[in-house]
Design a protein around this motif. Structure first.
Motif, short mmCIF file in Angstrom:
data_model
loop_
_atom_site.label_atom_id
_atom_site.label_comp_id
_atom_site.label_asym_id
_atom_site.label_seq_id
_atom_site.Cartn_x
_atom_site.Cartn_y
_atom_site.Cartn_z
N ARG A 98 -51.19 -57.10 19.61
CA ARG A 98 -50.95 -58.51 19.93
C ARG A 98 -51.61 -59.42 18.89
O ARG A 98 -51.02 -60.43 18.48
CB ARG A 98 -51.49 -58.83 21.34
CG ARG A 98 -50.65 -58.24 22.46
CD ARG A 98 -51.05 -58.83 23.80
NE ARG A 98 -52.41 -58.43 24.16
CZ ARG A 98 -52.70 -57.36 24.88
NH1 ARG A 98 -51.74 -56.56 25.31
NH2 ARG A 98 -53.95 -57.07 25.19
N GLU A 99 -52.83 -59.05 18.49
CA GLU A 99 -53.53 -59.87 17.50
C GLU A 99 -52.79 -59.85 16.16
O GLU A 99 -52.67 -60.88 15.48
CB GLU A 99 -54.96 -59.37 17.32
CG GLU A 99 -55.84 -59.62 18.55
CD GLU A 99 -57.23 -59.05 18.38
OE1 GLU A 99 -57.49 -58.41 17.34
OE2 GLU A 99 -58.07 -59.25 19.29
N SER A 101 -49.59 -59.29 15.76
CA SER A 101 -48.38 -60.08 15.94
C SER A 101 -48.67 -61.57 15.87
O SER A 101 -47.92 -62.34 15.25
CB SER A 101 -47.73 -59.72 17.28
OG SER A 101 -46.57 -60.50 17.50
N GLU A 102 -49.78 -61.97 16.48
CA GLU A 102 -50.15 -63.39 16.46
C GLU A 102 -50.51 -63.83 15.04
O GLU A 102 -50.13 -64.92 14.60
CB GLU A 102 -51.33 -63.62 17.40
CG GLU A 102 -51.84 -65.06 17.43
CD GLU A 102 -50.82 -66.05 17.98
OE1 GLU A 102 -50.97 -67.25 17.74
OE2 GLU A 102 -49.85 -65.59 18.64
N GLN A 104 -49.38 -62.48 12.29
CA GLN A 104 -48.13 -62.55 11.53
C GLN A 104 -47.37 -63.82 11.84
O GLN A 104 -46.81 -64.45 10.94
CB GLN A 104 -47.28 -61.33 11.85
CG GLN A 104 -47.84 -60.02 11.30
CD GLN A 104 -47.03 -58.82 11.71
OE1 GLN A 104 -46.26 -58.86 12.68
NE2 GLN A 104 -47.20 -57.70 11.01
N ARG A 105 -47.36 -64.20 13.14
CA ARG A 105 -46.68 -65.44 13.51
C ARG A 105 -47.37 -66.64 12.87
O ARG A 105 -46.70 -67.54 12.33
CB ARG A 105 -46.66 -65.60 15.02
CG ARG A 105 -45.87 -66.80 15.51
CD ARG A 105 -46.10 -67.05 16.98
NE ARG A 105 -47.48 -67.43 17.23
CZ ARG A 105 -47.97 -68.65 17.00
NH1 ARG A 105 -47.19 -69.60 16.50
NH2 ARG A 105 -49.23 -68.92 17.25
N GLN A 106 -48.72 -66.64 12.91
CA GLN A 106 -49.45 -67.75 12.30
C GLN A 106 -49.22 -67.79 10.80
O GLN A 106 -49.09 -68.88 10.22
CB GLN A 106 -50.95 -67.60 12.60
CG GLN A 106 -51.31 -67.79 14.07
CD GLN A 106 -52.78 -67.57 14.34
OE1 GLN A 106 -53.55 -67.24 13.43
NE2 GLN A 106 -53.19 -67.75 15.58
N GLN A 107 -49.17 -66.59 10.20
CA GLN A 107 -48.92 -66.55 8.75
C GLN A 107 -47.54 -67.11 8.43
O GLN A 107 -47.37 -67.86 7.45
CB GLN A 107 -49.04 -65.11 8.25
CG GLN A 107 -48.87 -64.98 6.73
CD GLN A 107 -49.04 -63.55 6.27
OE1 GLN A 107 -49.11 -62.63 7.07
NE2 GLN A 107 -49.10 -63.35 4.97
N LYS A 108 -46.54 -66.75 9.26
CA LYS A 108 -45.20 -67.29 9.05
C LYS A 108 -45.19 -68.81 9.22
O LYS A 108 -44.53 -69.52 8.46
CB LYS A 108 -44.21 -66.64 10.01
CG LYS A 108 -43.92 -65.18 9.70
CD LYS A 108 -42.93 -64.61 10.70
CE LYS A 108 -42.64 -63.14 10.40
NZ LYS A 108 -41.70 -62.56 11.39
N ASP A 109 -45.93 -69.27 10.24
CA ASP A 109 -45.99 -70.72 10.47
C ASP A 109 -46.65 -71.42 9.30
O ASP A 109 -46.19 -72.48 8.85
CB ASP A 109 -46.75 -71.02 11.77
CG ASP A 109 -45.98 -70.57 13.00
OD1 ASP A 109 -44.77 -70.34 12.88
OD2 ASP A 109 -46.61 -70.44 14.07
#
Length: 260
Positions: A98-99, A101-102, A104-109
């Motif tokens: 989960r961390e 994934s989070e 990666q999402r933050q990096q994409k953002d």
């Protein structure tokens, strides 16, 4: 008459024979009892030994069974500990997933935000009205927004949007086109004097621009609306002279012919 001595002697002999006959039997009985006792003792010893061996074997079996139970209990405890550790590791793995994934999402953002900021500031290569120049993304956006107002026939808001654009981007490559369309929006909203000023500025600052001949023709129209036929005639003559091969010059010559 019987002899007493012979009778005594016979009696003694008879007794001797009787004793002789009985003695082996008594001796045999005595010796048989000893052997039986020894046999019984030996049998008892064997029974006692068997009982002791059985008790020892039972004790060893009980000890082995107890040891086995302890081993099984210890193994069961180890299995439970391993299960608990496995569950803990699975939980950690899920948390890490989960961390990750989070992150990666933050990096994409973050990357999307960086890209967006770069798009906002990175110059764009623009080709417009026969000219090529660089323009900031917001510069192009504001120009397109003003043009959209003009296409919708919102002439007053469009003229205002062009004026704001010229103030915000005084060195923009869009400036000649903005002056041309600003003058047209002002003409359409009957702000003839302002239209003349916008087109005159285009003529003065950008005489070689592709829109300049058209701006002169539009300027002459504004002058006619302002009841300035002399000024309009001069503008048309200057147009025909300065840009003789343009479509605007051909229209100017037709207009001049009708004015004679």
């Amino acid at each position: 008459m019987v002899n007493p001595l012979r009778s005594a002697s016979g009696l003694l002999g008879f007794c001797s024979l009787a004793i002789a006959a009985v003695w082996p039997l008594q001796a045999h009985a005595i010796f048989g009892d000893d052997e039986a006792r020894r046999a019984i003792i030996e049998l008892r010893q064997k029974v006692d030994k068997n009982q002791a061996d059985t008790a020892a074997a039972n004790a060893e079996a009980r000890e082995n069974a107890a040891a086995t139970r302890r081993s099984l209990l210890e193994l069961s405890n180890q299995i439970e500990q391993l299960r608990a550790e496995l569950a803990r590791l699975r939980g950690q793995n899920e948390q890490l997933a989960r961390e990750v994934s989070e992150l990666q999402r933050q990096q994409k953002d973050v990357q999307a935000g960086v890209d967006e900021r770069l798009r906002r500031v990175e110059p764009l290569r623009i080709e417009h009205d026969g000219q090529a120049f660089n323009a900031a993304p917001n510069e192009k956006r504001d120009f397109d927004a003003a043009m959209d107002l003009l296409r919708k026939s919102d002439f007053v808001p469009a003229a205002t949007a062009y004026a704001v654009f010229l103030q915000r981007y005084p060195s923009s490559g869009y400036t000649p086109s903005v002056l041309y369309w600003q003058g047209n929006a002002q003409y359409a909203s009957r702000a003839y004097k302002e239209a003349v000023e916008s087109h005159r500025r285009l003529l003065r600052d950008f005489p070689d621009h592709v829109r300049t001949p058209e701006a002169m023709l539009a300027m002459a129209n504004s002058q006619f609306e302002l009841k300035d036929p002399k000024g309009a005639r001069k503008t048309l003559e200057d147009l025909a002279k300065a840009y003789p091969n343009s479509e605007a010059a051909a229209a100017a010559r037709d207009r001049l012919a009708r004015l004679r």
